[in-house]
Design an enzyme around this catalytic site. Structure first.
Site, PDB file in Angstrom:
ATOM      1  CE  LYS A   1      -1.824   3.031   1.980  1.00  0.00           C
ATOM      2  NZ  LYS A   1      -1.566   4.449   1.573  1.00  0.00           N
TER       3      LYS A   1
ATOM      4  N   GLY B   1       6.672   5.170   8.380  1.00  0.00           N
ATOM      5  CA  GLY B   1       5.896   6.407   8.364  1.00  0.00           C
ATOM      6  C   GLY B   1       6.002   7.102   9.712  1.00  0.00           C
TER       7      GLY B   1
ATOM      8  CD  GLU C   1      12.626   0.471  10.592  1.00  0.00           C
ATOM      9  OE1 GLU C   1      13.239   1.432  11.068  1.00  0.00           O
ATOM     10  OE2 GLU C   1      12.861  -0.710  10.891  1.00  0.00           O
TER      11      GLU C   1
ATOM     12  CB  CYS D   1      12.977   9.113   8.706  1.00  0.00           C
ATOM     13  SG  CYS D   1      13.996   8.052   7.694  1.00  0.00           S
TER      14      CYS D   1
ATOM     15  CD  GLU E   1       9.635  13.134  11.719  1.00  0.00           C
ATOM     16  OE1 GLU E   1       8.493  12.679  11.871  1.00  0.00           O
ATOM     17  OE2 GLU E   1      10.553  12.496  11.184  1.00  0.00           O
TER      18      GLU E   1
HETATM   19  P1  NAD Z   1       2.314   8.652   7.454  1.00  0.00           P
HETATM   20  O1  NAD Z   1       2.452   7.958   8.761  1.00  0.00           O
HETATM   21  O2  NAD Z   1       1.291   9.723   7.351  1.00  0.00           O
HETATM   22  O3  NAD Z   1       1.946   7.612   6.293  1.00  0.00           O
HETATM   23  C1  NAD Z   1       2.777   6.512   6.003  1.00  0.00           C
HETATM   24  C2  NAD Z   1       1.946   5.441   5.313  1.00  0.00           C
HETATM   25  O4  NAD Z   1       0.978   4.948   6.247  1.00  0.00           O
HETATM   26  C3  NAD Z   1       1.145   5.941   4.100  1.00  0.00           C
HETATM   27  O5  NAD Z   1       1.124   4.948   3.110  1.00  0.00           O
HETATM   28  C4  NAD Z   1      -0.246   6.134   4.683  1.00  0.00           C
HETATM   29  O6  NAD Z   1      -1.268   6.039   3.724  1.00  0.00           O
HETATM   30  C5  NAD Z   1      -0.319   4.982   5.670  1.00  0.00           C
HETATM   31  N1  NAD Z   1      -1.303   5.141   6.741  1.00  0.00           N
HETATM   32  C6  NAD Z   1      -1.718   6.293   7.322  1.00  0.00           C
HETATM   33  N2  NAD Z   1      -2.651   6.029   8.257  1.00  0.00           N
HETATM   34  C7  NAD Z   1      -2.814   4.678   8.282  1.00  0.00           C
HETATM   35  C8  NAD Z   1      -3.639   3.794   9.048  1.00  0.00           C
HETATM   36  N3  NAD Z   1      -4.472   4.239   9.968  1.00  0.00           N
HETATM   37  N4  NAD Z   1      -3.536   2.470   8.797  1.00  0.00           N
HETATM   38  C9  NAD Z   1      -2.674   1.991   7.879  1.00  0.00           C
HETATM   39  N5  NAD Z   1      -1.896   2.786   7.118  1.00  0.00           N
HETATM   40  C10 NAD Z   1      -1.948   4.110   7.321  1.00  0.00           C
HETATM   41  O7  NAD Z   1       3.764   9.181   7.058  1.00  0.00           O
HETATM   42  P2  NAD Z   1       4.217  10.052   5.795  1.00  0.00           P
HETATM   43  O8  NAD Z   1       3.751  11.448   5.964  1.00  0.00           O
HETATM   44  O9  NAD Z   1       3.875   9.351   4.540  1.00  0.00           O
HETATM   45  O10 NAD Z   1       5.807   9.990   5.948  1.00  0.00           O
HETATM   46  C11 NAD Z   1       6.519  10.830   6.797  1.00  0.00           C
HETATM   47  C12 NAD Z   1       6.888  10.120   8.073  1.00  0.00           C
HETATM   48  O11 NAD Z   1       7.562   8.912   7.766  1.00  0.00           O
HETATM   49  C13 NAD Z   1       7.853  10.921   8.932  1.00  0.00           C
HETATM   50  O12 NAD Z   1       7.470  10.815  10.277  1.00  0.00           O
HETATM   51  C14 NAD Z   1       9.191  10.222   8.697  1.00  0.00           C
HETATM   52  O13 NAD Z   1      10.120  10.391   9.732  1.00  0.00           O
HETATM   53  C15 NAD Z   1       8.749   8.806   8.537  1.00  0.00           C
HETATM   54  N6  NAD Z   1       9.760   8.020   7.810  1.00  0.00           N
HETATM   55  C16 NAD Z   1      10.472   7.108   8.514  1.00  0.00           C
HETATM   56  C17 NAD Z   1      11.458   6.358   7.881  1.00  0.00           C
HETATM   57  C18 NAD Z   1      12.259   5.320   8.640  1.00  0.00           C
HETATM   58  O14 NAD Z   1      12.824   4.443   7.998  1.00  0.00           O
HETATM   59  N7  NAD Z   1      12.342   5.385   9.953  1.00  0.00           N
HETATM   60  C19 NAD Z   1      11.703   6.558   6.519  1.00  0.00           C
HETATM   61  C20 NAD Z   1      10.960   7.505   5.844  1.00  0.00           C
HETATM   62  C21 NAD Z   1       9.971   8.226   6.498  1.00  0.00           C
END
Ligand code: NAD
Length: 514
Positions: free
Chosen positions: A173, A226, A248, A282, A383
């Site tokens: 997804k 995320g 992550e 991140c 963040e």
């Molecule tokens: P997000 O948490 O909003 O979304 C990430 C993914 O989760 C998307 O595909 C989204 O559609 C999905 N999602 C959202 N709500 C959900 C739910 N209730 N159930 C299942 N899936 C759901 O994050 P974002 O804005 O896309 O990305 C930014 C964040 O990601 C930042 O906090 C960043 O630090 C983090 N990030 C972490 C890493 C790592 O490896 N640690 C790498 C890249 C980004």
């Protein structure tokens, strides 16, 4: 263009017939795609396809599975430029970084292709004679892989390549803001010979398509990258169903600059770490902790250099800062700038959305630097996920490490120093999953574990051989070739302690006999 889900080796429109639109964040005149707003039913169909493909895929020998990954890596090399351009258009990162993102997927495919002929277990002696002990990895089952937009091909590859080489099937997804790169990656796997149903793609919103996948009892692995807010909720839900779950999440990463550092090198590192990918990483270095004696001149040089970075479309050469990914995120950055000012930090550079020239068509924010901040301010703790760096002063090494560790997050940290003792103290005491010396907080390589502690992760790692533990179960094997019942812990041949007491008893009776 209407995108379609990819289920069981075929394109599939969402059952609801509903789509949402994604525009180029650098130019709102360009429609990138109309994305299926998939729901529960679409997710269920995709999981059913992954479940149906699982028996054949798990019994395909791992080296054969790996050959498909290898071929996909070769194809991706040929397609790198086209896919990098798609990536820049859909989520904004500058082209040179988009190429790096595709390259990371290539690296991961080749690394995991090699793993197909390893997947090493252990062989170890038994405590019993004529008995052999071993371990082997076995697949777990269908996986739900949920990815963010900021590394739209690299992160799907970090999850899919180990997932597949271990013999699992998957439903991906992808993030709402970066559908093309995920689809391009899965197309490449398909063209490399991946059988239908082994990987399925369901587009849609997290709370709908994503949540439906997590809730599905047939899904046995959840791998999420995320925000910490969403990851925490997903972890709780996955735990209730005893799924393998790898999270992550966010970071608030710090670079320490000590007075004895090579300051030019440290400046380069802070610029790349803080403003690379427009700070939307991140591992972005959103805190810079500078030793008191050099604070004024370091800040002056940092501000001067950051001011010269050019924002614009990532497709234009000479641009270092692409757009902010979406309007919601831009608003969040603006809110944090207001918070920083209210808290009493000094806004030394940037701080307001860019207007004029080509910027009016997109979502552009300049390099922004707060100085005279204190470690407990929200801008130094939360963040922001944009080109905003907070520079803090410290009294020396110990103080710097204490400030760096005073964070809910623990993903990446860095220290600039020419002192070998200080470098090793940093490596030992910085409480993060990744620590760099004389390099910024960004720049992970695929053959090493990637992940963070505290609010950045849940104890698992992505990348490296360590990630195989997310996608496999250990099976322990005992083969007894003695031809008789041997009971562990009971029929054990006498160990040193027991032999000692037997000896003592024997000697005692001997002595007694004397
Ligand atoms: P997000 O948490 O909003 O979304 C990430 C993914 O989760 C998307 O595909 C989204 O559609 C999905 N999602 C959202 N709500 C959900 C739910 N209730 N159930 C299942 N899936 C759901 O994050 P974002 O804005 O896309 O990305 C930014 C964040 O990601 C930042 O906090 C960043 O630090 C983090 N990030 C972490 C890493 C790592 O490896 N640690 C790498 C890249 C980004």
């Amino acid at each position: 263009m209407n995108l379609r889900n990819w289920i069981g080796g075929e394109e599939a429109a969402p059952r609801s017939g509903a789509y949402f639109e994604r525009y180029n964040p650098a130019d709102d005149r360009e429609l990138i795609a109309r994305i299926p707003a998939s729901g529960h039913e679409d997710a269920g169909r995709a999981v059913a396809a992954a479940e149906a493909a699982y028996p054949a895929w798990r019994s395909t020998p791992a080296p054969r599975r790996a050959e498909i990954l290898f071929r996909a890596g070769q194809l991706l090399i040929e397609r790198k430029e086209v896919y990098a351009r798609d990536m820049t258009r859909e989520m904004g990162k500058v082209l040179i970084e988009a190429r790096g993102d595709v390259q990371e997927a290539i690296d991961m495919l080749f690394f995991m292709a090699g793993e197909g002929r390893r997947l090493y277990g252990q062989t170890t002696p038994s405590e019993l004679g004529a008995k052999m002990c071993m371990t082997m990895r076995t697949p777990v089952g269908p996986a739900a892989l949920i990815t963010p937009w900021n590394f739209p091909m690299a992160i799907p590859s970090w999850k899919l390549a180990p997932c597949l080489v271990c013999g699992n099937t998957a439903v991906l997804k992808p993030a709402e803001d970066a559908p093309l790169s995920a689809l391009n990656f899965v197309c490449t796997l398909t063209d490399a010979g991946l059988p239908p149903g082994v990987v399925n793609v369901v587009f849609g919103r997290g709370a709908e398509a994503g949540a439906a996948l997590i809730a599905d009892a047939r899904v046995r692995i959840v791998s999420f990258t995320g925000s910490t807010r969403v990851g925490r909720a997903i972890g709780q839900q996955a735990a209730a169903d005893l799924k393998h779950c790898n999270l992550e999440m966010g970071g608030k990463n710090a670079i320490i600059v000590l007075a004895d550092a090579d300051l030019e090198l440290a400046l380069e590192g802070c610029l790349w770490g803080g403003f690379g990918t427009t700070g939307q990483r991140c591992t972005a270095a959103s805190r810079v902790i500078v030793e008191h004696d050099i604070y004024p001149q370091f800040v002056e040089r940092l501000v001067e250099r950051a001011r010269s970075l050019r924002a614009g479309s990532g497709l234009d050469s000479g641009v270092q800062l692409g757009p902010i990914v979406n309007a919601r995120q831009l608003q969040r950055i603006e809110e944090y700038v207001a918070i920083g000012k209210q808290e009493g930090a000094r806004l030394t550079l940037g701080g307001a959305r860019l207007h004029g020239r080509e910027w009016d068509r997109g979502l552009f924010f300049p390099p922004t630097i707060f100085t005279e901040a204190t470690p407990d301010m929200r801008i130094a703790q939360e963040e922001i996920f944009g080109p905003v760096v907070t520079v803090l002063a410290c009294e020396g090494l110990e103080d710097a490490i204490a400030i760096a560790n005073r964070s809910a997050y623990g993903l990446s940290a860095a220290i600039y120093t020419t002192g070998v003792n200080a470098a090793w103290r940093g490596l030992r005491d910085l409480d993060a999953g990744i620590v760099y010396v004389n390099a910024p907080t960004i720049g992970a390589e695929v053959h090493l574990p990637f992940g963070g502690v505290r609010a950045s992760g849940n104890g698992h790692r992505e990348s490296g051989a360590a990630t195989l533990d997310v996608y496999s179960e250990w099976k322990t094997l005992y083969v007894d070739y003695s031809g008789r019942l041997q009971r562990a812990q009971i029929d054990t041949a006498a160990g040193p302690a027991e032999r000692g007491s037997q000896l003592a008893a024997g000697r005692g009776s001997q002595l007694g006999g004397c």
